[in-house]
Motif scaffolding. Structure first.
Motif, PDB file in Angstrom:
ATOM      1  N   UNK A 254       0.835  -1.207   0.000  1.00 43.82           N
ATOM      2  CA  UNK A 254       0.000   0.000   0.000  1.00 43.82           C
ATOM      3  C   UNK A 254       0.863   1.248   0.000  1.00 43.82           C
ATOM      4  N   UNK A 255       1.961   1.208   0.776  1.00 38.33           N
ATOM      5  CA  UNK A 255       2.860   2.376   0.811  1.00 38.33           C
ATOM      6  C   UNK A 255       3.501   2.594  -0.564  1.00 38.33           C
ATOM      7  N   UNK A 256       3.873   1.489  -1.191  1.00 37.57           N
ATOM      8  CA  UNK A 256       4.471   1.610  -2.529  1.00 37.57           C
ATOM      9  C   UNK A 256       3.476   2.201  -3.515  1.00 37.57           C
ATOM     10  N   UNK A 257       2.250   1.687  -3.451  1.00 35.27           N
ATOM     11  CA  UNK A 257       1.224   2.205  -4.372  1.00 35.27           C
ATOM     12  C   UNK A 257       1.027   3.695  -4.126  1.00 35.27           C
ATOM     13  N   UNK A 258       0.996   4.069  -2.833  1.00 32.51           N
ATOM     14  CA  UNK A 258       0.790   5.479  -2.485  1.00 32.51           C
ATOM     15  C   UNK A 258       1.878   6.337  -3.130  1.00 32.51           C
ATOM     16  N   UNK A 259       3.116   5.829  -3.095  1.00 28.62           N
ATOM     17  CA  UNK A 259       4.235   6.596  -3.621  1.00 28.62           C
ATOM     18  C   UNK A 259       4.259   6.621  -5.148  1.00 28.62           C
ATOM     19  N   UNK A 260       3.867   5.503  -5.764  1.00 27.20           N
ATOM     20  CA  UNK A 260       4.089   5.374  -7.208  1.00 27.20           C
ATOM     21  C   UNK A 260       2.856   5.581  -8.077  1.00 27.20           C
ATOM     22  N   UNK A 261       1.685   5.115  -7.618  1.00 22.60           N
ATOM     23  CA  UNK A 261       0.483   5.220  -8.474  1.00 22.60           C
ATOM     24  C   UNK A 261      -0.754   5.679  -7.718  1.00 22.60           C
ATOM     25  N   UNK A 262      -0.662   5.870  -6.437  1.00 21.76           N
ATOM     26  CA  UNK A 262      -1.787   6.214  -5.554  1.00 21.76           C
ATOM     27  C   UNK A 262      -2.767   5.052  -5.413  1.00 21.76           C
ATOM     28  N   UNK A 263      -3.405   4.687  -6.498  1.00 26.12           N
ATOM     29  CA  UNK A 263      -4.354   3.565  -6.446  1.00 26.12           C
ATOM     30  C   UNK A 263      -4.669   3.179  -7.879  1.00 26.12           C
ATOM     31  N   UNK A 264      -5.404   2.081  -8.017  1.00 25.33           N
ATOM     32  CA  UNK A 264      -5.859   1.667  -9.354  1.00 25.33           C
ATOM     33  C   UNK A 264      -7.067   2.530  -9.724  1.00 25.33           C
ATOM     34  N   UNK A 265      -7.236   2.794 -11.008  1.00 26.93           N
ATOM     35  CA  UNK A 265      -8.362   3.610 -11.490  1.00 26.93           C
ATOM     36  C   UNK A 265      -9.681   3.071 -10.922  1.00 26.93           C
ATOM     37  N   UNK A 266     -10.526   3.979 -10.399  1.00 29.85           N
ATOM     38  CA  UNK A 266     -11.730   3.479  -9.716  1.00 29.85           C
ATOM     39  C   UNK A 266     -12.768   2.855 -10.665  1.00 29.85           C
ATOM     40  N   UNK A 267     -13.014   3.382 -11.890  1.00 29.99           N
ATOM     41  CA  UNK A 267     -13.929   2.650 -12.770  1.00 29.99           C
ATOM     42  C   UNK A 267     -13.405   1.236 -13.092  1.00 29.99           C
ATOM     43  N   UNK A 268     -12.078   1.105 -13.226  1.00 30.45           N
ATOM     44  CA  UNK A 268     -11.514  -0.233 -13.506  1.00 30.45           C
ATOM     45  C   UNK A 268     -11.787  -1.174 -12.332  1.00 30.45           C
ATOM     46  N   UNK A 269     -11.696  -0.646 -11.111  1.00 31.64           N
ATOM     47  CA  UNK A 269     -11.995  -1.488  -9.941  1.00 31.64           C
ATOM     48  C   UNK A 269     -13.447  -1.970  -9.995  1.00 31.64           C
ATOM     49  N   UNK A 270     -14.353  -1.069 -10.394  1.00 30.87           N
ATOM     50  CA  UNK A 270     -15.767  -1.462 -10.457  1.00 30.87           C
ATOM     51  C   UNK A 270     -15.993  -2.467 -11.603  1.00 30.87           C
ATOM     52  N   UNK A 271     -15.254  -2.312 -12.692  1.00 35.71           N
ATOM     53  CA  UNK A 271     -15.344  -3.296 -13.772  1.00 35.71           C
ATOM     54  C   UNK A 271     -14.855  -4.659 -13.302  1.00 35.71           C
ATOM     55  N   UNK A 272     -13.770  -4.650 -12.531  1.00 34.67           N
ATOM     56  CA  UNK A 272     -13.221  -5.908 -12.016  1.00 34.67           C
ATOM     57  C   UNK A 272     -14.214  -6.579 -11.058  1.00 34.67           C
ATOM     58  N   UNK A 273     -14.876  -5.765 -10.268  1.00 34.32           N
ATOM     59  CA  UNK A 273     -15.888  -6.312  -9.350  1.00 34.32           C
ATOM     60  C   UNK A 273     -16.984  -7.026 -10.151  1.00 34.32           C
ATOM     61  N   UNK A 274     -17.424  -6.367 -11.239  1.00 33.54           N
ATOM     62  CA  UNK A 274     -18.468  -6.970 -12.072  1.00 33.54           C
ATOM     63  C   UNK A 274     -17.950  -8.239 -12.745  1.00 33.54           C
ATOM     64  N   UNK A 275     -16.675  -8.233 -13.137  1.00 32.18           N
ATOM     65  CA  UNK A 275     -16.103  -9.416 -13.800  1.00 32.18           C
ATOM     66  C   UNK A 275     -16.223 -10.634 -12.883  1.00 32.18           C
ATOM     67  N   UNK A 276     -15.912 -10.448 -11.605  1.00 33.98           N
ATOM     68  CA  UNK A 276     -15.940 -11.584 -10.680  1.00 33.98           C
ATOM     69  C   UNK A 276     -17.349 -11.933 -10.231  1.00 33.98           C
TER      70      UNK A 276
END
Ligand SMILES: Cc1ncc(COP(=O)(O)O)c(C=O)c1O
Length: 382
Positions: A254-276
């Motif tokens: 989480x610390x690495x993500x915070x430093x390098x990318x903050x987080x994954x794109x939120x619409x992509x997260x919702x798409x992934x949720x629907x995929x599963x």
């Protein structure tokens, strides 16, 4: 202007991306070099992401991803992989590639070593080089069905070894590691106090055998499992994957993500949720299409007397082109110029792979067959 950093200059280029660049300048090329599923993701995934943007999912999320989405991932890991996952043991990452990068960055210091498969996906070695970590290659030899030799693995570990990385189903060989093999590697990691990084991005692309996640047998939090939506749901461009590990490691990721990318794109997260959460029929049909392609490809090469490595998972085929008398880069370049087929040169996957090219068969079958006919013509000097 001052030069670029040695850190960046020192990263070797993946042979796969190099071919893509060469092929871009030509018309009418059949692309068999890259592992890019030809299908579009199912409509319910696209709709979920579009709906999410309208519902306000356009903002940063926690570094590890939305807790509600991680809950769905945890359920998938528990029910399908046998991993006792919770929201605190999952971090969503921009693709599987960033998952392995997070794993290596979090557990290693420069000068330490990680054991990597050879042949293997070039990015694993390139990531280590970027981080100042030494790749030490263990062989996946044809005589062993491209499975690791436990004695060799044991012999390669040293006081500097921090982790072993395994990739099953494997790129480029398509080998699916049996349960005993993976359990043996986990045993070695336990005896030598090493981390075990598992790259499971092809977990659902299986023709024979079963997929096993060593984290299901992990007793003390040494397994770091990397997954992706790219190949399973044809979502390569969404850049979304996830990593499962102990809560302590996940805090580090989480610390690495915070430093390098903050987080994954939120619409992509919702798409992934629907995929599963939605129907998995798309995945079943896609794998059946690839199985048909795999069978057709193996038949065409075998009938022509060309040796191949029959894959049991993933969607790649190693083709022995040594009869052409060229190294794999020269073969790739001449094939591209003469027949307009882009393939990956074997050497990019390892020193002992120069007799092979790798083709991807995640395409329409007529395109796969056309590409193979062109390769066979080239091999026959036509
Ligand atoms: C073995 C392996 N791991 C990881 C990846 C990364 O996939 P992504 O970052 O799209 O999830 C790939 C892509 O080809 C791969 O072959």
């Amino acid at each position: 202007m001052r030069p670029l950093s040695n850190r960046v200059l020192g990263i070797p280029r993946s042979g796969i991306r190099g071919v893509m660049d060469l092929a871009e300048r030509l018309d009418g090329v059949i692309h068999m070099e890259v592992g890019e599923p030809h299908l579009q993701p199912p409509a319910h995934i696209l709709a979920a992401a579009a709906d999410a943007t309208r519902a306000g999912f356009n903002k940063y999320t926690p570094n590890a991803g939305l807790p509600s989405v991680r809950e769905v991932l945890a359920h998938k890991l528990r029910s399908e992989n046998g991993i006792p996952a919770t929201v605190d043991t999952i971090v969503m990452t921009p693709g599987g590639v960033f998952a392995t990068a997070c794993a290596v960055l979090t557990i290693t210091a420069p000068g330490e070593e990680v054991l990597l498969p050879e042949p293997g996906w070039p990015n694993h070695g390139n990531q280590l080089t970027l981080f100042g970590v030494k790749p030490v290659y263990y062989s996946l030899h044809p005589s062993r069905g491209f499975l690791p030799d436990p004695d060799e693995l044991e012999a390669l570990t040293s006081p500097r070894t921090k982790a072993i990385l395994v990739n099953s189903p494997a790129n480029p060989t398509g080998a699916v590691f049996p349960r005993e093999t993976l359990a043996g590697i986990l045993g070695l990691a336990q005896r030598r106090d090493l981390y075990l990084i598992t790259d499971e991005v092809y977990e659902k692309i299986l023709y024979e055998g079963e997929h096993h996640s060593p984290a299901a047998w992990d007793e003390d939090g040494r397994v770091i499992s990397c997954f992706s939506f790219s190949k399973t749901y044809a979502m390569t461009g969404w850049r979304i994957g996830y990593i499962h590990a102990s809560p302590e490691l996940c805090q580090g990721f989480g610390k690495l993500q915070e430093t390098l990318v903050s987080c994954v794109s939120s619409p992509a997260q919702k798409g992934a949720e629907a995929a599963l959460s939605g129907s998995q029929e798309f995945v079943r049909q896609m794998v059946e299409t690839y199985r048909g392609n795999r069978d057709a490809a193996c038949r065409l090469f075998t009938e022509a007397g060309v040796k191949i490595v029959e894959p049991h998972g993933a969607f790649y085929l190693l083709v022995d082109v040594s009869s052409a008398g060229l190294d794999s880069y020269a073969f790739m370049e001449q094939l591209l110029a003469a027949k307009r087929v882009a393939v990956a040169p074997g050497l990019t996957f390892g020193q002992h792979c120069d007799r092979y090219i790798r083709i991807s068969f995640c395409k329409e079958q007529d395109i796969v067959v056309d590409g193979i006919r062109r390769i066979l013509d080239f091999l026959a000097g036509k």
